[in-house]
Design a protein around this motif. Structure first.
Motif, PDB file in Angstrom:
ATOM      1  N   PHE A 145       0.823  -1.203   0.000  1.00  0.00           N
ATOM      2  CA  PHE A 145       0.000   0.000   0.000  1.00  0.00           C
ATOM      3  C   PHE A 145       0.864   1.262   0.000  1.00  0.00           C
ATOM      4  CE2 PHE A 145      -3.605  -2.599   1.878  1.00  0.00           C
ATOM      5  CZ  PHE A 145      -4.419  -2.459   0.761  1.00  0.00           C
ATOM      6  N   ILE A 146       1.955   1.236   0.753  1.00  0.00           N
ATOM      7  CA  ILE A 146       2.857   2.391   0.774  1.00  0.00           C
ATOM      8  C   ILE A 146       3.466   2.607  -0.604  1.00  0.00           C
ATOM      9  CG2 ILE A 146       5.096   3.198   1.657  1.00  0.00           C
ATOM     10  CD1 ILE A 146       4.280   1.958   4.356  1.00  0.00           C
ATOM     11  N   LEU A 147       3.932   1.536  -1.233  1.00  0.00           N
ATOM     12  CA  LEU A 147       4.515   1.671  -2.562  1.00  0.00           C
ATOM     13  C   LEU A 147       3.464   2.144  -3.573  1.00  0.00           C
ATOM     14  CD1 LEU A 147       7.117  -0.546  -4.276  1.00  0.00           C
ATOM     15  CD2 LEU A 147       5.043   0.028  -5.533  1.00  0.00           C
TER      16      LEU A 147
ATOM     17  N   LEU B 282      -3.344   0.576  13.002  1.00  0.00           N
ATOM     18  CA  LEU B 282      -3.468   1.987  12.624  1.00  0.00           C
ATOM     19  C   LEU B 282      -2.124   2.667  12.370  1.00  0.00           C
ATOM     20  CD1 LEU B 282      -6.392   3.050  14.975  1.00  0.00           C
ATOM     21  CD2 LEU B 282      -6.460   2.725  12.500  1.00  0.00           C
ATOM     22  N   TYR B 283      -1.033   1.972  12.665  1.00  0.00           N
ATOM     23  CA  TYR B 283       0.276   2.541  12.363  1.00  0.00           C
ATOM     24  C   TYR B 283       0.416   2.818  10.870  1.00  0.00           C
ATOM     25  CZ  TYR B 283       1.889  -1.888  10.384  1.00  0.00           C
ATOM     26  OH  TYR B 283       2.040  -3.002   9.593  1.00  0.00           O
ATOM     27  N   PHE B 284      -0.255   2.024  10.029  1.00  0.00           N
ATOM     28  CA  PHE B 284      -0.168   2.229   8.585  1.00  0.00           C
ATOM     29  C   PHE B 284      -0.694   3.603   8.185  1.00  0.00           C
ATOM     30  CE2 PHE B 284      -2.925   2.047   4.744  1.00  0.00           C
ATOM     31  CZ  PHE B 284      -1.914   2.206   3.806  1.00  0.00           C
ATOM     32  N   VAL B 285      -1.831   3.999   8.749  1.00  0.00           N
ATOM     33  CA  VAL B 285      -2.390   5.305   8.414  1.00  0.00           C
ATOM     34  C   VAL B 285      -1.480   6.411   8.946  1.00  0.00           C
ATOM     35  CG1 VAL B 285      -4.462   6.729   8.450  1.00  0.00           C
ATOM     36  CG2 VAL B 285      -4.671   4.246   8.625  1.00  0.00           C
ATOM     37  N   PHE B 286      -0.917   6.183  10.128  1.00  0.00           N
ATOM     38  CA  PHE B 286       0.010   7.152  10.706  1.00  0.00           C
ATOM     39  C   PHE B 286       1.236   7.338   9.806  1.00  0.00           C
ATOM     40  CE2 PHE B 286       3.461   8.037  13.890  1.00  0.00           C
ATOM     41  CZ  PHE B 286       3.032   9.306  14.229  1.00  0.00           C
ATOM     42  N   ILE B 287       1.756   6.245   9.266  1.00  0.00           N
ATOM     43  CA  ILE B 287       2.881   6.319   8.325  1.00  0.00           C
ATOM     44  C   ILE B 287       2.458   7.083   7.074  1.00  0.00           C
ATOM     45  CG2 ILE B 287       4.404   4.968   6.816  1.00  0.00           C
ATOM     46  CD1 ILE B 287       4.001   2.681   8.917  1.00  0.00           C
ATOM     47  N   SER B 288       1.281   6.781   6.566  1.00  0.00           N
ATOM     48  CA  SER B 288       0.797   7.434   5.350  1.00  0.00           C
ATOM     49  C   SER B 288       0.720   8.943   5.533  1.00  0.00           C
ATOM     50  CB  SER B 288      -0.573   6.874   4.959  1.00  0.00           C
ATOM     51  OG  SER B 288      -0.496   5.494   4.670  1.00  0.00           O
ATOM     52  N   ILE B 289       0.249   9.383   6.693  1.00  0.00           N
ATOM     53  CA  ILE B 289       0.163  10.817   6.962  1.00  0.00           C
ATOM     54  C   ILE B 289       1.553  11.446   6.938  1.00  0.00           C
ATOM     55  CG2 ILE B 289      -0.444  12.528   8.714  1.00  0.00           C
ATOM     56  CD1 ILE B 289      -2.734  10.618   9.556  1.00  0.00           C
TER      57      ILE B 289
ATOM     58  N   TYR C 220       8.835   3.324  -0.534  1.00  0.00           N
ATOM     59  CA  TYR C 220       8.254   4.592  -0.957  1.00  0.00           C
ATOM     60  C   TYR C 220       9.006   5.184  -2.149  1.00  0.00           C
ATOM     61  CZ  TYR C 220       6.019   9.162  -0.518  1.00  0.00           C
ATOM     62  OH  TYR C 220       5.301  10.307  -0.769  1.00  0.00           O
ATOM     63  N   PHE C 221      10.324   5.164  -2.108  1.00  0.00           N
ATOM     64  CA  PHE C 221      11.104   5.726  -3.198  1.00  0.00           C
ATOM     65  C   PHE C 221      11.046   4.847  -4.444  1.00  0.00           C
ATOM     66  CE2 PHE C 221      13.898   9.322  -1.647  1.00  0.00           C
ATOM     67  CZ  PHE C 221      13.174   9.551  -0.484  1.00  0.00           C
ATOM     68  N   LEU C 222      10.906   3.537  -4.259  1.00  0.00           N
ATOM     69  CA  LEU C 222      10.701   2.666  -5.419  1.00  0.00           C
ATOM     70  C   LEU C 222       9.376   2.998  -6.090  1.00  0.00           C
ATOM     71  CD1 LEU C 222      11.317   0.287  -7.276  1.00  0.00           C
ATOM     72  CD2 LEU C 222      10.403  -1.255  -5.510  1.00  0.00           C
TER      73      LEU C 222
ATOM     74  N   SER D 161      -6.894   4.658  -0.185  1.00  0.00           N
ATOM     75  CA  SER D 161      -5.970   3.587   0.159  1.00  0.00           C
ATOM     76  C   SER D 161      -4.584   3.812  -0.377  1.00  0.00           C
ATOM     77  CB  SER D 161      -6.508   2.248  -0.359  1.00  0.00           C
ATOM     78  OG  SER D 161      -6.716   2.284  -1.720  1.00  0.00           O
ATOM     79  N   ALA D 162      -4.425   4.846  -1.181  1.00  0.00           N
ATOM     80  CA  ALA D 162      -3.099   5.131  -1.716  1.00  0.00           C
ATOM     81  C   ALA D 162      -2.303   5.917  -0.712  1.00  0.00           C
ATOM     82  CB  ALA D 162      -3.200   5.899  -3.010  1.00  0.00           C
TER      83      ALA D 162
END
Length: 395
Positions: A57-59, A135-142, A200-202, A394-395
């Motif tokens: 999801f991060i990528l 919820l750490y995923f959403v925190f990372i996304s922010i 993320y950079f990939l 979701s992106a």
């Protein structure tokens, strides 16, 4: 500036990624409780090999953002709209679900409902993405959304930086790993964005150069060459080898308490989770042409469209499901119970998110921009000029 074509296949990748998330969460208890069974290796495999959700999801988020925004001129108005959408469709659902999960945990732990005790704990968990385990995923996304305009400017200003984005990202990621291990010792390392800079950079590199890369990445019968076949075999071989090795070290650790160096865990995880989205993109483009004609491919795309809502909501289903553990019965009954947890988390979450999104005007508060995405996903006749893909929740 001409807009780039919409890539509906990305929804299929999201669909596969959310299946991975659900599999990990629904087998987490089994990796502890089922060690004495003959199928423990299967549970361990499903639990570790499926750890592709967050990183994919991060990528994908990075890919979609840079794919859409990199060709466009940088304007204040564009970034005002960008941050407005993130505030409404990411931060608001994050705050609401964090509040729900915080209250549930507080109740489960039997703490007194005293505002003087709750308030500091609440904000500490909000500011660290720790109100509930997922919820750490959403925190990372922010965090990554906050950095996006700066990175976009740098990549547009320095073309060499965009061209070497993968090397730069992995370098920064491993610098964080090493300095954190030796000096910083940040707790909950997985809740901080530098942990995912490689992925993320990939994603940024793929988004920027996708028009040039897709001829080499996408498997298409009319463009096959011997060089491409060798490249695809190498990609899949490296992906399988790293994934199986990653599964194996966790099996040995869980079953035999084998100790490995942290760098081995990080290295295998990094290789596996950076190659996985490339493989999933290949799969998505292979089957994507059938998303309007194949029931299963269409449902997989639909699942991808609602994946953000399913991600936020599904732990509630598992929480209720696990309130009714088995009391007796044979081993096969326990296997069926764990399978039932996965199916309930998938199907109930999927149905609830879809119905609320279709039947209410306020579902964006909970699930972000899912209603607009569902409307856009309705099959229609292909047009000669496809509209640009809007960055989804979701992106």
């Amino acid at each position: 500036m001409e807009r780039r074509a919409k890539l509906t296949e990305i929804d299929i990748v999201r669909g596969i990624a959310i299946l991975g998330v659900l599999m990990v969460h629904s087998t987490s208890f089994a990796t502890v409780d089922m060690k004495e069974t003959s199928l423990y290796g299967v549970y361990n495999f499903l639990n570790i090999f499926s750890k592709i959700g967050t990183t994919s999801f991060i990528l994908l988020s990075s890919f979609v953002l840079f794919y859409n925004y990199y060709p466009q001129p940088l304007t204040v108005q564009r970034f005002k709209k960008f941050y407005r959408n993130r505030l409404l469709y990411i931060v608001v659902p994050y705050m609401i679900f964090s509040t729900i999960y915080f209250a549930l945990r507080w109740y489960q732990n039997g703490f007194a409902w005293e505002l003087s005790r709750m308030w500091p704990s609440y904000w500490d968990k909000i500011l660290h993405g720790q109100a509930y385990t997922h919820l750490y995923f959403v925190f990372i996304s922010i965090q990554l959304y906050l950095m996006f305009p700066i990175l976009l400017y740098l990549f547009k200003r320095f073309r060499w930086l965009a061209a070497t984005a993968v090397i730069v990202g992995v370098g920064l990621q491993w610098a964080f790993f090493l300095y954190n291990r030796e000096y910083w010792q940040v707790t909950n390392r997985g809740s901080w964005s530098p942990t995912y800079f490689g992925q993320y950079f990939l994603g940024a590199w793929l988004g920027i150069y996708f028009d040039k890369i897709k001829a080499w990445l996408i498997i298409a019968k009319d463009t096959i060459t011997k060089t491409k076949i060798v490249l695809w075999i190498a990609l899949w071989s490296a992906w399988l080898a790293s994934g199986i090795a990653y599964v194996r070290i966790f099996y040995n650790q869980r079953m035999y308490q084998t100790v490995y160096h942290n760098a081995l865990y990080d290295g295998l995880w990094d290789i596996y989770t950076m190659l996985t989205p490339l493989v999933l993109i290949q799969i998505a483009f292979l089957i994507g042409g059938r998303m309007n004609s194949s029931f299963w491919v269409g449902r997989l795309r639909h699942l991808g469209v609602v994946s953000f809502g399913v991600y936020l909501f599904h732990p509630l289903i598992l929480l209720v499901y696990r309130k009714f553990p088995l009391d007796g019965g044979g081993t096969m009954v326990y296997h069926a119970w764990y399978a039932g947890g996965f199916l309930c988390a998938l199907l109930i979450s999927w149905v609830v998110v879809t119905l609320i999104s279709r039947m209410t005007g306020w579902s964006w508060l909970l699930f972000g921009s899912v209603p607009a995405q569902l409307e856009a996903a309705v099959p229609r006749k292909p047009s000669k000029e496809a509209p640009v893909s809007s960055p989804s929740a979701s992106a």
